[in-house]
Design a protein around this motif. Sequence first.
Motif, PDB file in Angstrom:
ATOM      1  N   ALA A 136     -85.811 -29.993  24.739  1.00 48.89           N
ATOM      2  CA  ALA A 136     -84.897 -29.718  23.631  1.00 48.89           C
ATOM      3  C   ALA A 136     -85.526 -30.094  22.294  1.00 48.89           C
ATOM      4  CB  ALA A 136     -83.583 -30.480  23.833  1.00 48.89           C
ATOM      5  N   GLU A 160     -77.336 -23.515  21.848  1.00 48.16           N
ATOM      6  CA  GLU A 160     -77.509 -22.412  22.790  1.00 48.16           C
ATOM      7  C   GLU A 160     -76.436 -21.375  22.507  1.00 48.16           C
ATOM      8  OE1 GLU A 160     -78.210 -21.713  27.560  1.00 48.16           O
ATOM      9  OE2 GLU A 160     -76.754 -23.236  26.929  1.00 48.16           O
ATOM     10  N   THR A 161     -76.843 -20.160  22.169  1.00 46.98           N
ATOM     11  CA  THR A 161     -75.900 -19.115  21.805  1.00 46.98           C
ATOM     12  C   THR A 161     -75.322 -18.457  23.055  1.00 46.98           C
ATOM     13  OG1 THR A 161     -77.580 -17.373  21.726  1.00 46.98           O
ATOM     14  CG2 THR A 161     -77.272 -18.703  19.731  1.00 46.98           C
ATOM     15  N   VAL A 165     -76.950 -28.454  22.028  1.00 49.75           N
ATOM     16  CA  VAL A 165     -77.937 -28.948  22.975  1.00 49.75           C
ATOM     17  C   VAL A 165     -78.560 -30.268  22.516  1.00 49.75           C
ATOM     18  CG1 VAL A 165     -80.149 -28.433  24.117  1.00 49.75           C
ATOM     19  CG2 VAL A 165     -78.468 -26.608  23.737  1.00 49.75           C
ATOM     20  N   SER A 196     -88.097 -27.505  21.392  1.00 49.98           N
ATOM     21  CA  SER A 196     -87.442 -26.273  20.932  1.00 49.98           C
ATOM     22  C   SER A 196     -86.989 -26.395  19.488  1.00 49.98           C
ATOM     23  CB  SER A 196     -86.247 -25.953  21.829  1.00 49.98           C
ATOM     24  OG  SER A 196     -86.666 -25.642  23.141  1.00 49.98           O
ATOM     25  N   LEU A 239     -79.405 -28.167  17.457  1.00 50.88           N
ATOM     26  CA  LEU A 239     -79.990 -27.130  18.308  1.00 50.88           C
ATOM     27  C   LEU A 239     -78.862 -26.567  19.149  1.00 50.88           C
ATOM     28  CD1 LEU A 239     -82.662 -25.762  19.348  1.00 50.88           C
ATOM     29  CD2 LEU A 239     -82.653 -27.521  21.145  1.00 50.88           C
ATOM     30  N   ASP A 287     -79.911 -17.781  24.242  1.00 54.60           N
ATOM     31  CA  ASP A 287     -81.030 -18.125  23.374  1.00 54.60           C
ATOM     32  C   ASP A 287     -80.732 -19.414  22.610  1.00 54.60           C
ATOM     33  OD1 ASP A 287     -82.436 -15.827  24.112  1.00 54.60           O
ATOM     34  OD2 ASP A 287     -81.368 -14.619  22.606  1.00 54.60           O
ATOM     35  N   LEU A 288     -81.796 -20.029  22.091  1.00 53.77           N
ATOM     36  CA  LEU A 288     -81.641 -21.246  21.305  1.00 53.77           C
ATOM     37  C   LEU A 288     -81.813 -20.944  19.821  1.00 53.77           C
ATOM     38  CD1 LEU A 288     -83.652 -23.831  23.459  1.00 53.77           C
ATOM     39  CD2 LEU A 288     -81.162 -23.629  23.260  1.00 53.77           C
TER      40      LEU A 288
END
Length: 425
Positions: free
Chosen positions: A111, A354-355, A316, A114, A352, A359-360
């Motif tokens: 995470a 997550e959709t 996230v 990302s 951050l 996706d991030l």
Amino acid sequence: MCHNMFAMTCNPVRRAARLRRRARHRGAAAAPALLLALACTGGAQEPISNLVISSDPELAELAAALLPDIAARSGLELREPVRLERRSREELVRYLEYKLDAELPEAEAKAMVSAYALLGLVPHSLDLREVLLSLYTEQVAGFYEPDSTALFVMDDQPEMDVQGLLVHELVHAVQDQWFDLDALTDSDLGNDRAAAAQAAIEGHATLVMFEFMAEQATGAPVDLGQLPDFAAQLRPALEGMRTQFPALAGAPAVIQEALLFPYLEGAGYVLRLWAAGNRVAPFGDFLPASTEQIVLLGGSAPPVELSVSVTGGRLVHEDVLGHLELSIFLQEHVGAASASLADGWAGDRYVLVETASGDLGLVWQVIWDDAVARDGFADALDGALNSLGGPATLERTDIEGRPATQLSIGITEGVSVVTVLDRER
């Protein structure tokens, strides 16, 4: 707190990786079993002149001879004996692997990568845990472990280097007898606040070490607080670490800077306290609340704390970049001359997300001192959005009347972020 012959540490990894620390109660058996095993192997331990507990008489004698002077230079009295042992490089690697497994789970590491990849600060493919383990293994010559209140010296160190690293780490041992170092650098405080405390801790130990070594070299009393431009003299030695260690040289700039900041800027912060006549340990009223206060010697207001809620997606990971990492972000995407724009920072928080598509994406809110600072940042970044880790938009806005910017990267329609000032932090 870890150390090599140039006073590098593995502890900024705790900052860069936001390692989660367990609460430690002084006097209680709170250390993990592995730490206790590390501390207790190697034979029966006996006190040496009531200052050091160790199974290594030679090492203990050296440390006991150093401790009174080190405590006096640090501005802190020694409250109890220091536990000290030698360890092999193999034992260090096993210990580091254990700590990474316990404090930086794979999901959390991914995470973080990302988030920083979307900000364009690290590659998406970065194996953070492997990078941190390589950095630790390459650089560590000794370390003080607050969890077990013990100091460890690697048994492969040349004897000529042992005294210097002992001085540095003994400062940490004395610090920890007065202030809970783990609590001061706890990741729950936020990345930037923990980084500022880490810089004060390491800068303090670094100055005590250099002052002691200077006196040993010259045979005359030395007060670094009275030496002009000592911080400028210190910088080239520490900057040279980039090329001397392959793992450090190959790390992304944000990790390199995280490793060097506690020494370059932390030492400068404490030195300015000393030069102003405050020969103090940098704790209590002198403990900085942000990396901005480290750079500006406490001349900035306490950071504005933000609370962010997300709808239309799953949160996230979240944290604060702060003045230090904002300046690195600007240097990476706009150029070195733009780093000073970070001086207008007043607080920030990123999330951050997550959709719905899986996706991030990332939303980063920054509070600025005034509209001029906000607009300077926005103007500079407008032309560099394509260098980020995904499709990005930048908005000039305000949060409860404070000038702000919102950078959204990889965020799809349907995701909504609400940010308010957090007055409870």
